[in-house]
Scaffold this active site. Structure first.
Site, PDB file in Angstrom:
ATOM      1  CE  LYS A   1      -8.952 -18.343  15.897  1.00 34.51           C
ATOM      2  NZ  LYS A   1      -8.261 -17.564  17.081  1.00 34.51           N
TER       3      LYS A   1
ATOM      4  CB  SER B   1     -11.702 -21.180  15.418  1.00 33.03           C
ATOM      5  OG  SER B   1     -12.972 -21.197  14.835  1.00 33.03           O
TER       6      SER B   1
ATOM      7  CE1 TYR C   1     -11.021 -16.212  13.854  1.00 34.36           C
ATOM      8  CE2 TYR C   1     -12.143 -18.331  13.032  1.00 34.36           C
ATOM      9  CZ  TYR C   1     -11.819 -17.412  14.264  1.00 34.36           C
ATOM     10  OH  TYR C   1     -12.190 -17.564  15.471  1.00 34.36           O
TER      11      TYR C   1
HETATM   12  N1  LIG Z   1     -16.575 -16.281  20.099  1.00 31.69           N
HETATM   13  C1  LIG Z   1     -16.476 -17.480  19.509  1.00 31.69           C
HETATM   14  O1  LIG Z   1     -17.532 -18.293  19.110  1.00 31.69           O
HETATM   15  C2  LIG Z   1     -15.249 -18.162  18.901  1.00 31.69           C
HETATM   16  C3  LIG Z   1     -15.018 -19.219  18.155  1.00 31.69           C
HETATM   17  C4  LIG Z   1     -13.728 -19.541  17.946  1.00 31.69           C
HETATM   18  C5  LIG Z   1     -12.887 -19.062  18.126  1.00 31.69           C
HETATM   19  N2  LIG Z   1     -12.878 -17.706  18.956  1.00 31.69           N
HETATM   20  C6  LIG Z   1     -11.730 -17.001  19.093  1.00 31.69           C
HETATM   21  O2  LIG Z   1     -11.616 -16.644  20.488  1.00 31.69           O
HETATM   22  C7  LIG Z   1     -10.784 -15.460  20.724  1.00 31.69           C
HETATM   23  C8  LIG Z   1     -11.600 -14.249  21.302  1.00 31.69           C
HETATM   24  O3  LIG Z   1     -12.815 -13.870  20.379  1.00 31.69           O
HETATM   25  P1  LIG Z   1     -13.777 -13.349  21.174  1.00 31.69           P
HETATM   26  O4  LIG Z   1     -15.136 -14.061  20.681  1.00 31.69           O
HETATM   27  O5  LIG Z   1     -13.911 -13.119  22.592  1.00 31.69           O
HETATM   28  O6  LIG Z   1     -14.067 -11.921  20.165  1.00 31.69           O
HETATM   29  P2  LIG Z   1     -13.614 -10.514  20.862  1.00 31.69           P
HETATM   30  O7  LIG Z   1     -13.445  -9.861  19.553  1.00 31.69           O
HETATM   31  O8  LIG Z   1     -14.635  -9.986  21.903  1.00 31.69           O
HETATM   32  O9  LIG Z   1     -12.246 -10.639  21.559  1.00 31.69           O
HETATM   33  C9  LIG Z   1     -11.099 -10.548  20.597  1.00 31.69           C
HETATM   34  C10 LIG Z   1     -10.293  -9.237  21.458  1.00 31.69           C
HETATM   35  O10 LIG Z   1      -8.837  -9.313  20.823  1.00 31.69           O
HETATM   36  C11 LIG Z   1      -8.460  -7.866  20.729  1.00 31.69           C
HETATM   37  N3  LIG Z   1      -7.490  -7.740  19.781  1.00 31.69           N
HETATM   38  C12 LIG Z   1      -7.663  -7.788  18.661  1.00 31.69           C
HETATM   39  N4  LIG Z   1      -6.444  -7.586  17.674  1.00 31.69           N
HETATM   40  C13 LIG Z   1      -5.518  -7.430  19.072  1.00 31.69           C
HETATM   41  C14 LIG Z   1      -4.247  -7.163  18.863  1.00 31.69           C
HETATM   42  N5  LIG Z   1      -3.569  -6.830  17.648  1.00 31.69           N
HETATM   43  N6  LIG Z   1      -3.548  -7.218  20.279  1.00 31.69           N
HETATM   44  C15 LIG Z   1      -4.389  -7.286  21.107  1.00 31.69           C
HETATM   45  N7  LIG Z   1      -5.556  -7.181  20.998  1.00 31.69           N
HETATM   46  C16 LIG Z   1      -6.330  -7.726  20.068  1.00 31.69           C
HETATM   47  C17 LIG Z   1     -10.001  -7.293  20.491  1.00 31.69           C
HETATM   48  O11 LIG Z   1      -9.724  -5.882  20.987  1.00 31.69           O
HETATM   49  C18 LIG Z   1     -10.818  -8.164  21.338  1.00 31.69           C
HETATM   50  O12 LIG Z   1     -11.043  -7.327  22.681  1.00 31.69           O
HETATM   51  C19 LIG Z   1     -10.441 -15.090  19.295  1.00 31.69           C
HETATM   52  O13 LIG Z   1      -9.070 -15.655  18.959  1.00 31.69           O
HETATM   53  C20 LIG Z   1     -11.482 -15.911  18.448  1.00 31.69           C
HETATM   54  O14 LIG Z   1     -10.908 -15.983  16.946  1.00 31.69           O
HETATM   55  C21 LIG Z   1     -14.102 -17.284  19.311  1.00 31.69           C
END
Ligand SMILES: NC(=O)c1ccc[n+]([C@@H]2O[C@H](COP(=O)([O-])OP(=O)(O)OC[C@H]3O[C@@H](n4cnc5c(N)ncnc54)[C@H](O)[C@@H]3O)[C@@H](O)[C@H]2O)c1
Length: 298
Positions: free
Chosen positions: A170, A153, A166
């Site tokens: 990351k 991230s 976080y």
């Molecule tokens: N959306 C963004 O702009 C963004 C930016 C930087 C990083 N990220 C990263 O992208 C990834 C996906 O995030 P997202 O934005 O789709 O959010 P999201 O919350 O929709 O997806 C994360 C998923 O992980 C699942 N999860 C959480 N803990 C878990 C566990 N212990 N075991 C299995 N599954 C688990 C959740 O149920 C959820 O469905 C994450 O790692 C997040 O940190 C997202």
């Protein structure tokens, strides 16, 4: 350009019950992969669990003619991670691709951060990426083939107010990715990471609708699929991605300076402009290359 396909390949996507992971799973399945759709189904803060999230995505994939199986284990324990990989082996007999994507948030300014906020975020993101990769590693080594795509991230690469836990996790994932890339290279295993921006439950309360509309997860998944594909030669790299924008991100080191005479705090202060100068900065392939370059100046 030949089509990127995953026929006969088996992919695990963690946290694939929603957001980015769902989009990655749908694309990999559409391109022929057999997919383990893993999701614990808890809240954004990492509380509770619900099998409906992963099952719904499996149903979407099968309705579209693809092949997928649901996995409801958490990535945040060695047992959970082992069960996720075992699911792939039981269902499809192999594991070629691991997309470590599961994540939670416990955003809070550092002075209010509890040890539980720290531990839970480090556990899901950093330990979770480690546990699942570790459980798949021996199978990939034996097969002489593997693709790992981890999720970092901008918060980790650059720091972000309210996200000490976080950000630490990351950037830890970047170090893990680069080391897996180096250790896996001779066994046909490649590992890369993405730093995405996308519409999801993580971002929908912090970005406005006009911005979110340009940030569909489907604009991130094509990079993930390419990094997970056989034809992609990249290894140990990090890519910023979102809204159609893609760019390599690198840690760079400046040309620096050799302090002459006695090395004192004052000589450091006197050379500060050269120390800070990144005009001739470059990335290094690994720690030995970076340390070697520094030692070469002595
Ligand atoms: N959306 C963004 O702009 C963004 C930016 C930087 C990083 N990220 C990263 O992208 C990834 C996906 O995030 P997202 O934005 O789709 O959010 P999201 O919350 O929709 O997806 C994360 C998923 O992980 C699942 N999860 C959480 N803990 C878990 C566990 N212990 N075991 C299995 N599954 C688990 C959740 O149920 C959820 O469905 C994450 O790692 C997040 O940190 C997202």
């Amino acid at each position: 350009m030949s089509e990127v396909r995953f026929d006969e390949r088996v992919a695990i996507v963690t946290g694939a019950g929603g957001g980015l992971g769902r989009s990655h799973a749908l694309l990999l399945a559409a391109r022929g992969a057999k997919v383990v759709v893993n999701d614990l189904g808890g809240s954004l803060h990492g509380e509770g669990s619900d099998q409906a999230a992963a099952q719904k995505v499996v149903d979407e994939i099968t309705a579209a003619g693809g092949t997928a199986v649901a996995s409801f284990d958490g990535v945040d324990t060695p047992e959970g991670a082992a069960a996720i990989v075992q699911k792939a082996l039981d269902a499809y007999g192999r594991v070629d691709v691991v997309i470590n994507n599961a994540g939670i948030l416990r955003d809070v300014s550092f002075h209010k951060m509890t040890h539980a906020d720290w531990d839970s975020v480090l556990k899901v993101h950093l330990a979770g990426t480690y546990y699942v990769s570790h459980a798949a590693w021996a199978h990939m080594r034996d097969a002489g083939y593997g693709r790992i795509v981890n999720t970092s991230s901008a918060a980790g690469l650059y720091g972000n107010f309210g996200q000490a836990n976080y950000a630490a996790a990351k950037l830890g994932i970047v170090g893990l990715t680069k080391t897996l890339a180096q250790e896996g290279a001779k066994k046909g295993i490649r590992a890369n990471a993405i730093a995405p921006i996308a519409r999801s439950r993580m971002t929908e309360t912090i970005l406005d609708e006009a911005t979110l509309a340009k940030l569909e997860p489907t604009l991130v998944s094509p990079l993930v699929a390419y990094l997970a594909s056989e034809g992609c030669a990249s290894n140990g790299q990090v890519y910023a991605v979102g809204g159609g924008y893609v760019s390599r991100v690198a840690v760079v080191e400046g040309a620096g300076t050799m302090l002459s005479g006695e090395v004192t705090p004052e000589s450091v202060a006197g050379a500060w402009a050269e120390i800070e100068d990144l005009s001739a900065a470059k990335p290094f392939a690994n720690a030995m290359e970076a340390v070697g370059a520094a030692l070469g100046k002595l």
